[in-house]
Design a protein around this motif. Structure first.
Motif: not given
Length: 254
Positions: A48-51, A85-88, A90-92, A121-126
């Motif tokens: 979750x983005x907040x965590x 790194x991908x979470x922070x 938003x890029x691979x 690592x590929x990130x996907x946000x929704x």
């Protein structure tokens, strides 16, 4: 971990299916591995983005093989690696060859010890949820354009499915809470009525007295209300009036 690509093609992403996040993440990791011919294993995570990657507990994770667990764990512990790194950003994130990589030293050490030479690592946000898909290889140069496209398609559709199921669970929880509130409201109202009669206070004050006693005795409001109703308020006046904070707080006249 196997050095050979899975023989079967991945099932269509739409068939990832529903279920607890962990089981769905395992399916996602398996499908991502099947999309990458040079892949020796894959991992999928949900945050979750907040965590974010610095959360106190490790986020749900799906792995194709238990040998990958230390590679994921060291990233949560150190806050460094392709997944954080991908979470922070938003890029691979990743590397074609860990032997030539000077970032993420702790992750690099654990990965090389496991025989992993490359990763992506590929990130996907929704809707406030981030899902990552990480594929690992025993050899350098893991990701090509075709592999990246196929993995991205699987990851994106899986993320939407996970978010949809999470929102559905939230709706069910809210509905259950509302149902509980509706079913317990009558007994709370009865208890408030008894307090109003005994103490000569209004409805708002009666409810506040119940709420404060519930907090102080670490008991549920509805359980306390049932006790008041069951006893028909006997002993309530003496108990309540003997509590100085109610007098000091102005809830009851001195």
């Amino acid at each position: 971990m196997s050095d050979h690509a899975p023989a079967a093609l991945p099932e269509p992403p739409g068939l990832i299916g529903a279920g607890p996040p962990a089981s769905m993440l395992v399916k996602l990791a398996e499908q991502a591995a099947a999309c990458a011919p040079a892949c020796c294993g894959a991992a999928a995570t949900l945050t979750i983005d907040e965590s974010g990657p610095a959360a106190e507990s490790e986020p749900p994770t799906g792995l194709t093989h238990p040998d990958l667990a230390p590679l994921v764990a060291v990233q949560w512990e150190s806050g460094e690696g392709p997944i954080p790194a991908a979470i922070r950003t938003g890029e691979p994130a990743g590397t074609d060859d860990l032997l030539a990589e000077d970032r993420w030293p702790e992750y690099r050490t654990v990965a090389l010890d496991a025989g992993v030479r490359s990763c992506a690592t590929l990130p996907f946000r929704h809707e406030g949820v981030t899902v990552t898909v990480t594929v690992c290889g025993f050899r350098p140069g893991l990701m090509d354009d075709q592999t990246r496209t196929a993995t991205a398609l699987v990851g994106d559709l899986a993320t939407h499915t996970l978010v949809r199921d999470q929102r559905f669970e939230e709706v069910l929880t809210e509905a259950d809470q509302l149902d509980t509130a509706i079913r317990t409201r009558p007994v709370v109202d009865q208890a408030c009525g008894i307090l109003m009669h005994i103490l000569g206070c209004d409805a708002e004050t009666a409810f506040e007295i119940l709420r404060q006693r519930s907090q102080r005795t670490n008991s549920k409001l509805v359980d306390l209300a049932k006790t008041v109703v069951g006893n028909r308020g006997r002993g309530v006046e003496a108990e309540v009036v003997s509590e100085p904070h109610l007098l000091r707080g102005g809830l009851l006249p001195e």
